[in-house]
Design an enzyme around this catalytic site. Structure first.
Site, PDB file in Angstrom:
ATOM      1  N   HIS A   1       0.912  -0.635  -0.139  1.00 49.46           N
ATOM      2  CA  HIS A   1      -0.128   0.269   0.157  1.00 49.46           C
ATOM      3  C   HIS A   1       1.100   1.030  -0.011  1.00 49.46           C
ATOM      4  O   HIS A   1      -0.118   2.375  -0.059  1.00 49.46           O
ATOM      5  CB  HIS A   1      -1.140  -0.201   1.258  1.00 49.46           C
TER       6      HIS A   1
ATOM      7  N   ASP B   1     -10.917  -5.404   0.281  1.00 51.89           N
ATOM      8  CA  ASP B   1     -11.261  -6.549   0.308  1.00 51.89           C
ATOM      9  C   ASP B   1     -10.974  -8.022   0.227  1.00 51.89           C
ATOM     10  O   ASP B   1     -10.885  -8.808  -0.101  1.00 51.89           O
ATOM     11  CB  ASP B   1     -11.472  -6.208  -1.973  1.00 51.89           C
TER      12      ASP B   1
ATOM     13  N   SER C   1       4.483   2.355   8.371  1.00 47.57           N
ATOM     14  CA  SER C   1       4.053   0.790   7.242  1.00 47.57           C
ATOM     15  C   SER C   1       4.736   0.613   6.544  1.00 47.57           C
ATOM     16  O   SER C   1       5.936   1.392   6.018  1.00 47.57           O
ATOM     17  CB  SER C   1       3.000   1.472   6.920  1.00 47.57           C
TER      18      SER C   1
END
Length: 391
Positions: free
Chosen positions: A174, A250, A326
């Site tokens: 991401h 998702d 992250s």
């Protein structure tokens, strides 16, 4: 209150763990891993790079949701582990893969399954500090430039990463792709390495050791005001199709990892990859990681905590972290039969806050390096499967 790196913590981090016999030491258990091999590569449309970079990712699928999800078939896994490669000239390719020697019983990575109707609630962000802030800001070149802290790097998109090869960086998917599009800055992605502006003589490792061991000389606390980032461009970025097939919510974070190949070697020691062992086999059931949290600009932040729940693909824990961390490599330190060694066993993905049937739960989540993911990432690094059969 911010925690500072203390002499006691340093000793706990670097000192070997003594035991009465080698059998009682927590050990890395090498296992034969399957082969993930590139088969066919095709050109894809050039991305537009319009999406804003995301420094965190959420998912409505909690541990129970993952545990109840159906197992993917061999053909599902081939689609999920196929990958895109973004080149520094903006070109994009997609590579189909084959899987060989795969036994589904030890590696049953669950595919995403949407929560049953009425079970999933809204996802909201919440601060990612659980009680007292247990993070430690690492300061001073005597620590920042030494292993294992020296393997932590910063991405120009705002995330962190970990050196896993002579010119390779493991990070979160991401950080370069939001699940649908490549983010702004992904084409000209850069990786930042902390280095000294000039020699800092105020604190030396000898003086630090003397202080810790009760020797002479006052201890001058290390500072990092003479550190800066040196940036190296990424040549290629590999992202698994399991991440790109939808968006982050998702797919439940299972494939939130990416590998960057730099344009030149970084000339630092890197950390080896390892297949993620069950949490109960980790020393003290503990995981560690270092990254560049946004609330401490220019600081490298180290933390460790006890691992919590786990699924085949994810490891849940309550390590304190903020956006910017992250992409950090989750690692553990165990005995390899000859010495104590740290290995990267996962990638820190982000914070998860889930409300189901009126009850709220929150986690910090890491993507585990399963045997299949080890085989894929190792292939990206080595360019062959021969050197990727044991992890």
């Amino acid at each position: 209150m911010r925690s500072r790196f203390t002499p006691l913590l340093f000793l706990l981090l670097v000192a070997p763990v003594f035991s009465s016999s080698s059998s009682s030491r927590p050990q890395w258990v090498l296992q034969r891993v399957p082969v993930v091999l590139a088969q066919q590569t095709e050109a894809r449309s050039v991305p537009h790079f319009l999406s804003p970079a995301r420094l965190d990712v959420d998912s409505p699928c909690d541990p129970e949701c993952h545990k109840k999800a159906p197992r993917p078939s061999y053909w599902d896994l081939r689609r999920l582990l196929a990958y895109e490669t973004l080149h520094s000239d903006g070109q994009l390719t997609e590579t189909a893969i084959g899987i060989y020697g795969y036994d589904p019983s030890p590696d049953t990575s669950p595919a995403y399954s949407a929560p049953p109707p009425g079970k999933a609630g809204r996802v909201r962000r919440k601060r990612q500090i659980f009680g007292h802030d247990g993070r430690f800001s690492i300061a001073g070149q005597d620590f920042l430039l030494k292993y294992p802290f020296s393997v932590a790097v910063k991405l120009s998109t705002g995330c962190s990463g970990t050196l896993v090869g002579d010119r390779h960086v493991l990070t979160a998917a991401h950080c370069v792709h939001d699940g649908k599009n490549y983010v702004k800055g992904a084409q000209r992605l850069r990786v930042g390495f902390l280095k000294t502006k000039q020699r800092d003589t105020r604190a030396s490792s000898t003086n630090y050791t003397n202080h810790v061991e009760g020797g002479p000389g006052p201890y001058d606390p290390p500072t990092d005001d003479k550190m800066k980032f040196q940036w190296i461009r990424a040549r290629r970025t590999h992202v698994p199709k399991g991440w790109i097939k939808g968006n982050a919510n998702d797919i439940g974070m299972d494939y939130d990892y990416a590998l960057l190949e730099l344009k030149k070697s970084h000339k630092r020691r890197h950390m080896r990859l390892g297949v993620s062992p069950p949490a109960q086999r980790l020393p003290g059931r503990r995981v560690h990681f270092s990254g560049f949290d946004n609330d401490r600009p220019g600081k490298l932040v180290y933390r460790f905590c006890r691992a919590g729940e786990e699924t085949s693909d994810l490891l849940y824990q309550h390590c304190d972290a903020q956006p910017g961390a992250s992409g950090s490599g989750i690692y553990a330190r165990m005995w390899d039969g000859r010495r104590w060694e740290r290995k990267v066993i996962g990638v820190f993905s982000g914070h998860q806050w889930v409300e189901r049937q009126g009850a709220s739960r929150e986690f910090n989540v890491a993507v585990r390096i399963t045997p299949l993911k080890y085989a894929q990432i190792c292939y990206w690094i080595k360019g062959n499967f021969v050197n990727c059969r044991e992890g």
